[in-house]
Design a protein around this motif. Structure first.
Motif, PDB file in Angstrom:
ATOM      1  N   ILE A  51      20.142  72.334 -27.054  1.00 27.04           N
ATOM      2  CA  ILE A  51      20.249  71.233 -28.016  1.00 27.04           C
ATOM      3  C   ILE A  51      21.322  71.555 -29.053  1.00 27.04           C
ATOM      4  O   ILE A  51      21.314  72.658 -29.634  1.00 27.04           O
ATOM      5  CB  ILE A  51      18.892  70.993 -28.699  1.00 27.04           C
ATOM      6  CG1 ILE A  51      17.856  70.566 -27.653  1.00 27.04           C
ATOM      7  CG2 ILE A  51      19.007  69.937 -29.800  1.00 27.04           C
ATOM      8  CD1 ILE A  51      16.471  70.372 -28.218  1.00 27.04           C
ATOM      9  N   GLU A  55      21.475  68.061 -33.689  1.00 25.83           N
ATOM     10  CA  GLU A  55      20.288  67.312 -33.267  1.00 25.83           C
ATOM     11  C   GLU A  55      19.063  68.212 -33.320  1.00 25.83           C
ATOM     12  O   GLU A  55      19.156  69.430 -33.462  1.00 25.83           O
ATOM     13  CB  GLU A  55      20.474  66.767 -31.851  1.00 25.83           C
ATOM     14  CG  GLU A  55      21.540  65.686 -31.742  1.00 25.83           C
ATOM     15  CD  GLU A  55      21.595  65.093 -30.351  1.00 25.83           C
ATOM     16  OE1 GLU A  55      21.343  63.877 -30.226  1.00 25.83           O
ATOM     17  OE2 GLU A  55      21.872  65.865 -29.403  1.00 25.83           O
ATOM     18  N   HIS A  58      13.178  66.470 -31.654  1.00 29.04           N
ATOM     19  CA  HIS A  58      12.533  65.149 -31.666  1.00 29.04           C
ATOM     20  C   HIS A  58      13.353  64.105 -30.907  1.00 29.04           C
ATOM     21  O   HIS A  58      12.857  63.009 -30.630  1.00 29.04           O
ATOM     22  CB  HIS A  58      12.301  64.693 -33.117  1.00 29.04           C
ATOM     23  CG  HIS A  58      13.565  64.554 -33.901  1.00 29.04           C
ATOM     24  ND1 HIS A  58      14.176  65.624 -34.540  1.00 29.04           N
ATOM     25  CD2 HIS A  58      14.360  63.467 -34.155  1.00 29.04           C
ATOM     26  CE1 HIS A  58      15.269  65.214 -35.153  1.00 29.04           C
ATOM     27  NE2 HIS A  58      15.407  63.904 -34.936  1.00 29.04           N
ATOM     28  N   ASN A  59      14.598  64.420 -30.579  1.00 30.41           N
ATOM     29  CA  ASN A  59      15.430  63.471 -29.815  1.00 30.41           C
ATOM     30  C   ASN A  59      15.333  63.695 -28.302  1.00 30.41           C
ATOM     31  O   ASN A  59      16.051  63.049 -27.539  1.00 30.41           O
ATOM     32  CB  ASN A  59      16.897  63.595 -30.229  1.00 30.41           C
ATOM     33  CG  ASN A  59      17.131  63.151 -31.669  1.00 30.41           C
ATOM     34  OD1 ASN A  59      16.452  62.246 -32.169  1.00 30.41           O
ATOM     35  ND2 ASN A  59      18.071  63.801 -32.352  1.00 30.41           N
ATOM     36  N   TYR A  60      14.412  64.574 -27.869  1.00 28.76           N
ATOM     37  CA  TYR A  60      14.383  64.954 -26.450  1.00 28.76           C
ATOM     38  C   TYR A  60      12.958  64.968 -25.897  1.00 28.76           C
ATOM     39  O   TYR A  60      11.976  65.083 -26.652  1.00 28.76           O
ATOM     40  CB  TYR A  60      14.987  66.350 -26.262  1.00 28.76           C
ATOM     41  CG  TYR A  60      16.461  66.426 -26.568  1.00 28.76           C
ATOM     42  CD1 TYR A  60      17.406  66.316 -25.558  1.00 28.76           C
ATOM     43  CD2 TYR A  60      16.907  66.602 -27.886  1.00 28.76           C
ATOM     44  CE1 TYR A  60      18.758  66.378 -25.837  1.00 28.76           C
ATOM     45  CE2 TYR A  60      18.259  66.669 -28.163  1.00 28.76           C
ATOM     46  CZ  TYR A  60      19.180  66.560 -27.129  1.00 28.76           C
ATOM     47  OH  TYR A  60      20.524  66.612 -27.408  1.00 28.76           O
ATOM     48  N   GLU A  77       9.486  64.150 -28.388  1.00 27.15           N
ATOM     49  CA  GLU A  77       9.727  63.841 -29.797  1.00 27.15           C
ATOM     50  C   GLU A  77       9.263  64.974 -30.710  1.00 27.15           C
ATOM     51  O   GLU A  77       8.704  64.759 -31.783  1.00 27.15           O
ATOM     52  CB  GLU A  77       9.044  62.523 -30.177  1.00 27.15           C
ATOM     53  CG  GLU A  77       9.559  61.347 -29.360  1.00 27.15           C
ATOM     54  CD  GLU A  77       8.846  60.056 -29.705  1.00 27.15           C
ATOM     55  OE1 GLU A  77       7.891  60.116 -30.519  1.00 27.15           O
ATOM     56  OE2 GLU A  77       9.240  58.999 -29.182  1.00 27.15           O
ATOM     57  N   HIS A 119      17.119  62.884 -22.731  1.00 24.65           N
ATOM     58  CA  HIS A 119      17.567  62.525 -24.091  1.00 24.65           C
ATOM     59  C   HIS A 119      17.063  61.132 -24.420  1.00 24.65           C
ATOM     60  O   HIS A 119      17.190  60.202 -23.622  1.00 24.65           O
ATOM     61  CB  HIS A 119      19.087  62.552 -24.184  1.00 24.65           C
ATOM     62  CG  HIS A 119      19.605  62.442 -25.576  1.00 24.65           C
ATOM     63  ND1 HIS A 119      19.888  61.223 -26.187  1.00 24.65           N
ATOM     64  CD2 HIS A 119      19.895  63.404 -26.515  1.00 24.65           C
ATOM     65  CE1 HIS A 119      20.330  61.434 -27.397  1.00 24.65           C
ATOM     66  NE2 HIS A 119      20.343  62.744 -27.636  1.00 24.65           N
ATOM     67  N   LEU A 120      16.467  61.001 -25.605  1.00 18.89           N
ATOM     68  CA  LEU A 120      15.918  59.715 -26.032  1.00 18.89           C
ATOM     69  C   LEU A 120      16.966  58.937 -26.828  1.00 18.89           C
ATOM     70  O   LEU A 120      17.542  59.446 -27.792  1.00 18.89           O
ATOM     71  CB  LEU A 120      14.669  59.932 -26.897  1.00 18.89           C
ATOM     72  CG  LEU A 120      13.507  60.664 -26.216  1.00 18.89           C
ATOM     73  CD1 LEU A 120      12.381  60.881 -27.214  1.00 18.89           C
ATOM     74  CD2 LEU A 120      13.015  59.882 -25.008  1.00 18.89           C
ATOM     75  N   ARG A 121      17.198  57.699 -26.400  1.00 19.47           N
ATOM     76  CA  ARG A 121      18.105  56.812 -27.129  1.00 19.47           C
ATOM     77  C   ARG A 121      17.314  56.032 -28.182  1.00 19.47           C
ATOM     78  O   ARG A 121      16.084  56.089 -28.232  1.00 19.47           O
ATOM     79  CB  ARG A 121      18.783  55.843 -26.153  1.00 19.47           C
ATOM     80  CG  ARG A 121      19.589  56.510 -25.045  1.00 19.47           C
ATOM     81  CD  ARG A 121      20.906  57.028 -25.545  1.00 19.47           C
ATOM     82  NE  ARG A 121      21.667  57.667 -24.462  1.00 19.47           N
ATOM     83  CZ  ARG A 121      22.618  57.043 -23.772  1.00 19.47           C
ATOM     84  NH1 ARG A 121      22.886  55.773 -24.017  1.00 19.47           N
ATOM     85  NH2 ARG A 121      23.301  57.705 -22.853  1.00 19.47           N
ATOM     86  N   PHE A 122      18.025  55.278 -29.001  1.00 16.10           N
ATOM     87  CA  PHE A 122      17.354  54.488 -30.024  1.00 16.10           C
ATOM     88  C   PHE A 122      16.468  53.418 -29.410  1.00 16.10           C
ATOM     89  O   PHE A 122      15.474  53.008 -29.994  1.00 16.10           O
ATOM     90  CB  PHE A 122      18.398  53.846 -30.966  1.00 16.10           C
ATOM     91  CG  PHE A 122      19.119  54.862 -31.809  1.00 16.10           C
ATOM     92  CD1 PHE A 122      18.477  55.459 -32.878  1.00 16.10           C
ATOM     93  CD2 PHE A 122      20.439  55.216 -31.524  1.00 16.10           C
ATOM     94  CE1 PHE A 122      19.145  56.382 -33.661  1.00 16.10           C
ATOM     95  CE2 PHE A 122      21.102  56.139 -32.297  1.00 16.10           C
ATOM     96  CZ  PHE A 122      20.469  56.737 -33.362  1.00 16.10           C
ATOM     97  N   GLN A 124      14.621  53.880 -27.000  1.00 17.95           N
ATOM     98  CA  GLN A 124      13.545  54.635 -26.348  1.00 17.95           C
ATOM     99  C   GLN A 124      13.761  54.802 -24.840  1.00 17.95           C
ATOM    100  O   GLN A 124      12.870  55.255 -24.131  1.00 17.95           O
ATOM    101  CB  GLN A 124      12.181  53.958 -26.586  1.00 17.95           C
ATOM    102  CG  GLN A 124      11.769  53.927 -28.056  1.00 17.95           C
ATOM    103  CD  GLN A 124      11.623  55.337 -28.634  1.00 17.95           C
ATOM    104  OE1 GLN A 124      11.065  56.219 -28.006  1.00 17.95           O
ATOM    105  NE2 GLN A 124      12.171  55.520 -29.828  1.00 17.95           N
ATOM    106  N   SER A 126      15.296  56.798 -21.782  1.00 22.21           N
ATOM    107  CA  SER A 126      15.622  58.218 -21.614  1.00 22.21           C
ATOM    108  C   SER A 126      16.684  58.388 -20.542  1.00 22.21           C
ATOM    109  O   SER A 126      16.736  57.641 -19.571  1.00 22.21           O
ATOM    110  CB  SER A 126      14.379  59.024 -21.241  1.00 22.21           C
ATOM    111  OG  SER A 126      13.825  58.566 -20.032  1.00 22.21           O
TER     112      SER A 126
END
Length: 310
Positions: A51, A55, A58-60, A77, A119-122, A124, A126
């Motif tokens: 990571i 970042e 929580h973004n993964y 998250e 990876h989580l996008r805005f 939601q 992945s």
């Protein structure tokens, strides 16, 4: 429109199927990494993604799973969402390089592990960033081989021995070898058993004829490692030579005993005859030459005593 429908379709697929699909997409790729460890130690399994410093976790979503189906540890998250019961209190994950640490390592931990990073996008949705397999190869040291030698029979020429070599408590499945003065010998029988902890025990048995003192060595080999022992096998020196009397010796001894017996009887007879004749017999010449007879000496007649008177 198509892109939106694809995203809605992705959202409708359960997470576990996403994990299985990621494994299928990899097409059972060849394992690229192997990590070796001994039972009881602490080992780290590297992941395929790190990571960035900009970042956070929580973004993964990060899934560590064994054999593509058994989830060992999973984060979403920034929180733990799943932990396998058998790995509880034995695993932890680095939040930056995503390395999975296992301590203490057990034999049952042996096998392939997958690190799946999403990876989580805005929105939601992945995106799978990586999916890589690393194999954990666990070993356990065998005990130092124990060699025993029991004499089954002996003679002046050789000593027959039954040699046993045994070792226990190791992993993976071992091989056993033996040598006499560094010359390999083949075992008569070998047996390998498995304990409740999946550890192996091994025993080899060998029958030998030892004509002189020799050095015997036993080696247990496993995963490129080996444990060895040696023992000096001594030929038995206090042999007993048993000889059977020959028939010639028996005949000779018997003849000597008979001759001595007859000679003793002859001498005894002559002595007794001379002893008796010296007191009761008087030898006289006979009419025939060489023949003697024993004649009692004449006895004078008894004359009655007379008295005369003058």
């Amino acid at each position: 429109m198509l892109q939106g429908s694809r995203c809605r379709l992705c959202d409708s697929i359960p997470r576990v199927w996403l994990l299985l699909a990621s494994g299928i997409l990899k097409g059972y790729a060849l394992e690229k990494k192997v990590v070796k460890s001994k039972a009881g130690e602490k080992v780290g399994l590297p992941c395929c993604h790190e990571i960035p410093s900009s970042e956070g976790l929580h973004n993964y979503r990060v899934y560590w799973q064994k054999n593509t189906t058994e989830v060992v540890l999973a984060y979403a998250e920034g929180n733990v969402i799943r932990e396998h019961e058998r790995y509880k209190n034995r695993t932890e994950m680095n939040e930056k390089n995503l390395t999975l640490w296992i301590s203490p390592v057990e034999i049952l931990d042996n096998g392939p592990y997958q690190c799946v990073v999403q990876h989580l996008r805005f929105s939601q949705n992945s995106v799978v960033l990586c999916d890589e397999t690393v194999t954990l190869f666990v070993t356990a040291d065998f005990s130092k081989p124990n060699i025993t030698a029991n004499v089954s029979s002996t003679s002046c020429e050789s000593t027959e021995m039954i040699v046993r070599c045994s070792s226990h408590g190791g992993f993976p499945k071992p091989q056993i070898s033996g040598a006499l003065n560094n010359v390999s010998v083949a075992w008569n029988t070998t047996s390998v058993s498995k304990s409740s902890l999946n550890l192996y025990n091994i025993t080899g048995k060998l029958r030998l004829n030892v004509t002189k003192d020799v050095s015997f060595s036993c080696s247990v080999e496993y995963n490129g490692l080996a444990k060895s022992s040696s023992l000096l096998l001594k030929k038995t020196s206090n042999c007993v030579v048993t000889t059977e009397p020959s028939s010639y010796n028996v005949i000779t001894a018997s003849s000597i005993i008979i001759i001595i017996f007859l000679l003793a009887i002859t001498l005894a007879a002559r002595y007794l005859r001379r002893h008796v004749c010296s007191y009761c017999c008087k030898p006289q010449d006979s009419v025939e030459e060489g023949v003697k007879e024993c004649v009692k000496p004449p006895t004078s007649p008894k004359v009655p005593s007379e008295t005369s008177s003058v």
